[in-house]
Motif scaffolding. Structure first.
Motif, short mmCIF file in Angstrom:
data_model
loop_
_atom_site.label_atom_id
_atom_site.label_comp_id
_atom_site.label_asym_id
_atom_site.label_seq_id
_atom_site.Cartn_x
_atom_site.Cartn_y
_atom_site.Cartn_z
N GLN A 114 0.86 -1.27 0.05
CA GLN A 114 -0.20 -0.26 -0.04
C GLN A 114 0.88 1.11 0.13
OE1 GLN A 114 -3.15 0.54 -0.58
NE2 GLN A 114 -3.19 2.63 0.41
N LEU A 115 1.99 1.45 0.83
CA LEU A 115 2.56 2.43 0.95
C LEU A 115 3.59 2.62 -0.31
CD1 LEU A 115 3.81 2.21 4.78
CD2 LEU A 115 2.09 3.60 3.77
N HIS A 116 3.72 1.86 -1.29
CA HIS A 116 4.60 1.87 -2.37
C HIS A 116 3.71 2.30 -3.34
CE1 HIS A 116 7.94 -0.36 -0.74
NE2 HIS A 116 8.54 -0.28 -1.90
N GLY A 117 2.16 2.37 -3.39
CA GLY A 117 1.30 3.09 -4.38
C GLY A 117 1.24 1.93 -5.64
N GLY A 118 0.81 2.56 -6.73
CA GLY A 118 0.81 1.48 -7.99
C GLY A 118 1.98 0.58 -8.27
N ILE A 119 3.00 0.90 -8.05
CA ILE A 119 4.27 0.01 -8.22
C ILE A 119 4.32 -1.22 -7.29
CG2 ILE A 119 5.79 1.20 -6.70
CD1 ILE A 119 7.24 0.51 -10.04
N GLY A 120 3.58 -0.93 -6.34
CA GLY A 120 3.72 -2.48 -5.15
C GLY A 120 2.87 -3.48 -5.77
N VAL A 121 1.91 -3.17 -6.57
CA VAL A 121 1.26 -4.21 -7.27
C VAL A 121 1.62 -4.88 -8.60
CG1 VAL A 121 -0.93 -3.97 -5.87
CG2 VAL A 121 -0.72 -2.77 -7.96
N THR A 122 3.02 -4.37 -8.85
CA THR A 122 3.45 -4.92 -10.12
C THR A 122 4.39 -6.06 -10.04
OG1 THR A 122 5.14 -3.36 -10.08
CG2 THR A 122 3.36 -2.49 -11.29
C1 LIG Z 1 -5.54 -1.11 -10.49
C2 LIG Z 1 -4.84 0.20 -10.97
C3 LIG Z 1 -5.47 0.71 -11.89
C4 LIG Z 1 -5.04 2.22 -12.21
N1 LIG Z 1 -5.41 2.93 -13.55
C5 LIG Z 1 -4.84 4.02 -13.67
C6 LIG Z 1 -5.31 4.63 -15.01
O1 LIG Z 1 -6.10 4.10 -15.50
N2 LIG Z 1 -4.75 5.83 -15.23
C7 LIG Z 1 -3.95 6.52 -14.49
O2 LIG Z 1 -3.25 7.65 -14.62
N3 LIG Z 1 -3.34 5.83 -13.17
C8 LIG Z 1 -4.15 4.62 -13.00
N4 LIG Z 1 -3.57 4.18 -11.88
C9 LIG Z 1 -2.47 4.90 -10.80
C10 LIG Z 1 -3.11 5.38 -9.42
O3 LIG Z 1 -4.25 6.43 -9.65
C11 LIG Z 1 -1.83 5.48 -8.65
O4 LIG Z 1 -1.30 4.29 -8.40
C12 LIG Z 1 -2.31 6.20 -7.38
O5 LIG Z 1 -2.83 7.47 -7.67
C13 LIG Z 1 -1.26 6.31 -6.42
O6 LIG Z 1 -0.09 6.98 -6.72
P1 LIG Z 1 1.40 6.26 -7.09
O7 LIG Z 1 1.20 5.03 -7.38
O8 LIG Z 1 2.50 7.30 -7.74
O9 LIG Z 1 1.71 6.31 -5.40
P2 LIG Z 1 2.28 7.53 -4.36
O10 LIG Z 1 1.42 8.72 -4.77
O11 LIG Z 1 3.71 7.48 -4.67
O12 LIG Z 1 1.82 7.08 -2.95
C14 LIG Z 1 2.56 6.09 -2.36
C15 LIG Z 1 1.78 5.89 -1.42
O13 LIG Z 1 2.02 7.13 -0.39
C16 LIG Z 1 0.65 7.44 0.12
N5 LIG Z 1 0.68 8.98 0.08
C17 LIG Z 1 1.24 9.71 -1.06
N6 LIG Z 1 1.00 11.07 -0.76
C18 LIG Z 1 0.55 11.19 0.37
C19 LIG Z 1 0.07 12.27 1.49
N7 LIG Z 1 0.31 13.46 1.05
N8 LIG Z 1 -0.42 11.93 2.74
C20 LIG Z 1 -0.40 10.48 3.03
N9 LIG Z 1 -0.01 9.57 2.45
C21 LIG Z 1 0.34 9.97 1.25
C22 LIG Z 1 -0.14 7.08 -0.88
O14 LIG Z 1 -1.53 7.00 -0.16
C23 LIG Z 1 0.33 5.46 -1.23
O15 LIG Z 1 0.04 4.74 -0.11
C24 LIG Z 1 -4.05 2.74 -11.45
C25 LIG Z 1 -3.50 2.07 -10.32
C26 LIG Z 1 -4.07 0.82 -10.01
C27 LIG Z 1 -3.28 -0.01 -9.02
#
Ligand SMILES: Cc1cc2nc3c(=O)[nH]c(=O)nc-3n(C[C@H](O)[C@H](O)[C@H](O)COP(=O)(O)OP(=O)(O)OC[C@H]3O[C@@H](n4cnc5c(N)ncnc54)[C@H](O)[C@@H]3O)c2cc1C
Ligand SMILES: Cc1cc2nc3c(=O)[nH]c(=O)nc-3n(C[C@H](O)[C@H](O)[C@H](O)COP(=O)(O)OP(=O)(O)OC[C@H]3O[C@@H](n4cnc5c(N)ncnc54)[C@H](O)[C@@H]3O)c2cc1C
Lengths: 426, 381
Positions: free
Chosen positions: B330-338
């Motif tokens: 979860q704390l990795h965000g999207g990259i974490g489920v790849t």
């Molecule tokens: C199944 C799936 C489908 C997706 N489809 C699309 C799509 O169609 N188009 C698209 O553009 N994107 C898509 N995404 C991307 C998705 O929107 C991002 O993964 C999401 O917004 C999180 O961004 P990130 O992965 O960069 O994580 P980050 O933003 O780097 O966040 C990493 C972690 O830190 C936490 N965090 C970040 N900032 C803060 C803060 N200020 N306060 C507290 N916690 C914080 C986050 O909650 C997360 O747990 C998809 C992702 C998934 C998993």
């Protein structure tokens, strides 16, 4: 290590024999600890229990088991944490002066050992170990407890004495304690940590008014104090003037070891029994309620049992790692966090196992009442002794070296914003 | 993570160096595409590091480094978890422990020697969770001086092709006894299974008229129920140690990430929400390590409360371990489920260990039964 020290196993055997001869057994199903007692003890009952604590402490002292890690010159035994740990294992199941371990021994005695002058140590520590001096902590204030360095109770110097003015709150046992450590502001014109000083004072000092505060479970052991020109001789100051924060960091550290890890407390911070949360008491209750074959109930019981064992292992392991330097002393915050959240969870488990029986009870169903009222007051275990949020801050910033919170209180303390509950700037 | 002797530190350090060099994540990904991940030469080198002898007494050809072989092996299992390493570490050690404790030198000495020197591996065919509706398991019929085994073992971890299976079979009189089955014996059929772990391979085993000398039995007749419980204690502690290793790796990766990753102009790790989550995860990791260490000491020493500690270790690490790693995802965000990111390697390892050889709930129930047994003893005493 000193070669003349008694071997730990021999010491444990001696303790076992002595305990069997000298200490009464604890009442397993019953929670005597004031804060958690379901019986709304009267002031007289509390004072009677306090007297019992003093007697039990005196017995430990006479038997040579008080202050196991305290140097002999102050009335202790001069032994090691391993001896104290062995004694804590042996004393399980016996009644002991649980209610005075905190705050008398930690943090107060621990702070005196580290910061007291020789005279202060000789004057107070033997009395503490004999059960004659019960100490309390005058630390939290109406304006805030987590931010201890934000104290506004003020000490002003007049010749060789100080006059203290302000208010302290949430003082456990404040109304029957003998002495206190008190944190006060001695300089308003510097950054907040640099204008604090720690004092010791008798709770009977003129100008110190005490009000008991009732808790949600009916306990009245919490107090608020109002200090009006309370005179404290300079000889009763602990540590240097304006150097109170260096005392405080150790004070808070010792306070955090309440969930385990302190060499100065008997019983390892645990009460004589876990009362209604003792696993055998819970299993007996589940049988009585006809739920012992219910798989969900058994799942809850198993979780409670596993958590209790894990907590025990964690306390032992972190204590050992801090002693060997494998973990820094800030690691005690993990014990505080785990202890708080686990105690909260077990209160929820007991409440779910008891169901109706824990919210409505007959006059003689004291354990049921303990479960219900224990649930009401359960967050105290995540607040008292420093909140679990503060423990998380310590773990993140000190143990994991994560970035510190941005501060809004670095100016001269006089100019730092304060909420309406804090008393105003002098 | 554990309080260890200098010798245990050395065992752990050499294991860590070896696994880091042999099984970097890129190598694990390659193995993921293979039917078999077992490498006989590498396993033999592991045996030379001391991975296989620790649960066997010196008199039977084994040897520990600290006097408590389980506590030693926990350090190795922890590193297996940290590296999501292949190799039937737990099965081989469990079967070696069984042969060392209850086998006889004449009948099982050769097999035990192969396990100890890394020439063969073994699996323990045990699935405690299967309830009354499950298939019958394995039956043993006497035929002259031979015993004939029939039945199925739902899944075992595979290793060397010339490995062994230790399995309990129901005798004619209804009691259960352990037998050591060479996997190349006629009538042993294995069918590969899919699964979560990328580097460990599993198979279903069918025994169809497998005729073995009666001397294949391990232990006195009818002892398998008790022995299975003892082996389960050992397995639970080792699985919990692997889970803690997987947790540790995922936590360390996540801590680094919270420093490197920025959002809204600040590192993730500067948000209090993230700091508090990390504090919780760090505490749960420490708690997992603490209960594993304690359980290893109590079980390894044969203490009276050993079974409770082993159960608590698996119940806690099994319940919390995968959850902690999910929070790291979860704390990795999207990259974490790849697939590309390494986190899932550790999530897979922890999840498989948590759910096999008894779920966390199974061990939680076992704890309650132990409490009840203790209360009954008190009542009759
Ligand atoms: C199944 C799936 C489908 C997706 N489809 C699309 C799509 O169609 N188009 C698209 O553009 N994107 C898509 N995404 C991307 C998705 O929107 C991002 O993964 C999401 O917004 C999180 O961004 P990130 O992965 O960069 O994580 P980050 O933003 O780097 O966040 C990493 C972690 O830190 C936490 N965090 C970040 N900032 C803060 C803060 N200020 N306060 C507290 N916690 C914080 C986050 O909650 C997360 O747990 C998809 C992702 C998934 C998993
Ligand atoms: C059982 C018990 C016994 C006690 N005994 C004593 C005693 O003997 N002597 C004594 O002096 N005090 C005592 N206290 C008081 C206790 O130390 C304080 O209640 C505690 O430190 C919290 O202070 P507060 O109540 O003012 O809450 P606040 O500090 O106002 O906090 C309110 C909430 O905000 C959170 N919070 C505050 N600051 C931050 C931050 N920077 N980051 C994140 N979260 C934050 C807190 O965690 C809490 O959840 C006792 C309390 C209890 C419950």
């Amino acid at each position: 290590m000193n070669a003349d020290l008694e071997d730990v196993d021999a010491f444990a055997a001696r303790a076992r024999a002595w305990l069997a001869e000298n200490m009464p057994l604890a009442d397993q199903g019953r929670e005597t600890f004031f804060l958690y007692a379901a019986t709304h003890p009267t002031d007289d009952e509390v004072l009677a229990r306090a007297a019992t604590c003093r007697q039990l402490q005196r017995r430990l002292f006479d038997g040579g088991f008080a202050g196991i890690c305290v140097p002999r010159e102050y009335g202790g035994q001069g032994l090691t944490p391993a001896h104290q740990a062995a004694f804590n294992r042996e004393i399980k199941g016996y009644d002991y002066p649980a209610e005075i371990q905190a705050s008398t021994f930690i943090p107060c005695m621990a702070v005196l050992l580290e910061f007291g002058t020789e005279e202060q140590k000789h004057r107070h520590i033997p009395g503490m170990l004999r059960g004659e001096e019960i100490w309390v902590q005058l630390l939290s204030e109406p304006g805030g407890g987590s931010d201890a360095a934000g104290a506004v109770t003020t000490a002003t110097r007049h010749g060789d004495q100080w006059l203290l003015n302000g208010s302290k709150i949430w003082t456990t046992s404040g109304w029957w304690g003998d002495w206190a450590l008190c944190l006060a502001r001695t300089n308003w014109d510097v950054e907040k940590h640099r204008g604090l000083t720690v004092f010791s004072l008798p709770m009977s000092a003129p100008g110190l008014a005490i009000r008991q505060v009732e808790l949600v479970n009916g306990s009245k052991d919490f107090c608020q104090e109002f200090l009006t020109d309370v005179a404290v001789p300079d000889a009763d100051r602990i540590g240097d003037v304006d150097a109170g924060w260096s005392v405080m960091t150790r004070w808070l550290h010792h306070e955090r070891t309440i969930s385990g890890g302190s060499p100065y407390i008997t019983g390892g911070g645990n009460r004589p029994s876990d009362g209604p949360y003792e696993i055998t008491v819970l299993v007996t209750a589940a049988r009585r309620l006809g739920l012992i074959d219910d798989s969900h109930t058994r799942g809850l019981l198993g979780e409670a049992r596993a958590d209790a064992l894990v907590q025990r292992a964690l306390v032992e392991s972190v204590t050992r790692k801090m002693a060997t330097g494998a973990l820094p002393h800030h690691a005690a915050a993990m014990l505080r966090l785990f202890g708080g959240t686990t105690n909260a969870r077990r209160a929820a488990i007991a409440t779910e196992v008891y169901g109706e029986a824990g919210v409505v009870w007959a006059p003689d169903e004291e354990t049921n009442a303990q479960v219900g009222l224990g649930y009401l007051i359960r967050q105290a275990s995540c607040i008292g002794g420093g909140t679990t949020e503060m423990a998380r801050n310590v773990i993140a910033e000190r143990l994991l070296d994560m970035p510190r919170e941005r501060r809004a209180d670095t100016d001269a303390f006089r100019d730092v914003p304060r909420g309406p509950r804090a008393s105003s700037t002098p | 993570m554990f309080t260890q002797t200098a010798d245990q530190d050395l065992l752990e350090a050499t294991t860590e160096q070896y696994l880091a060099a042999t099984y970097p994540p890129a190598r694990l990904r390659e193995l993921a595409r293979r039917d078999s991940t077992f490498d006989a030469a590498l396993w033999k080198q592991g045996a030379e590091l001391g991975w296989t002898t620790l649960l066997v007494a010196e008199s039977a050809g084994g040897g520990s480094v600290s006097g408590n072989g389980l506590a030693d092996l926990v350090a190795v299992a922890f590193q297996f978890g940290r590296h999501a390493a292949p190799g039937p570490l737990i099965g081989t050690n469990i079967v070696a422990a069984a042969l060392g404790r209850w086998g006889s030198k004449e009948r099982h000495g050769a097999a035990l020697a192969e396990l100890l020197d890394g020439g063969a591996t073994a699996a323990w065919g045990y699935a405690p969770r299967l309830g009354r509706r499950a298939p019958a398991g394995v039956r043993a019929a006497r035929s002259g001086d031979r015993v004939v085994l029939d039945g199925t073992v739902p899944h075992v971890e595979t290793g060397a092709p010339n490995g062994y299976l230790l399995v309990a079979a129901v005798d004619d009189d209804g009691t259960r006894s352990h037998h050591l089955v060479p996997l190349d014996a006629p009538g042993v059929h294995t069918a590969p299974l899919g699964g979560l772990d990328l580097t460990r391979r599993y198979a279903a085993v069918a025994l169809r008229g497998v005729a073995l000398p009666a001397t294949s039995r391990v232990g006195e007749p009818g002892t398998a129920d008790d022995h299975d419980e003892e082996l389960l204690d050992l397995t639970a502690v080792l699985q919990a140690a692997q889970i803690v290793g997987a947790m540790e790796r995922a936590f360390a990766m996540t801590l680094r990430w919270t420093g490197d990753r920025y959002s809204f102009g600040r590192p993730l790790g500067s948000y209090q929400e993230i700091k508090h989550r990390m504090a919780d995860l760090r505490t749960q990791l420490e708690a997992g390590a603490a209960v594993v260490e304690k359980a290893a000491r109590r079980v390894g020493d044969g203490a009276g409360d050993a079974r409770s500690w082993a159960s608590a270790a698996k119940a806690y690490a099994g319940r919390l371990g995968p959850e902690v790693i999910q929070d790291c995802v979860q704390l990795h965000g999207g990259i974490g489920v790849t697939f590309e990111h390494d986190l899932h390697l550790y999530l897979r390892r922890a999840t498989v260990d948590a759910q096999s050889f008894g779920t966390p709930a199974y061990f939680s129930e076992r704890l309650v039964r132990l409490v009840e047994a203790g209360m009954q003893q008190e009542e009759t005493a």
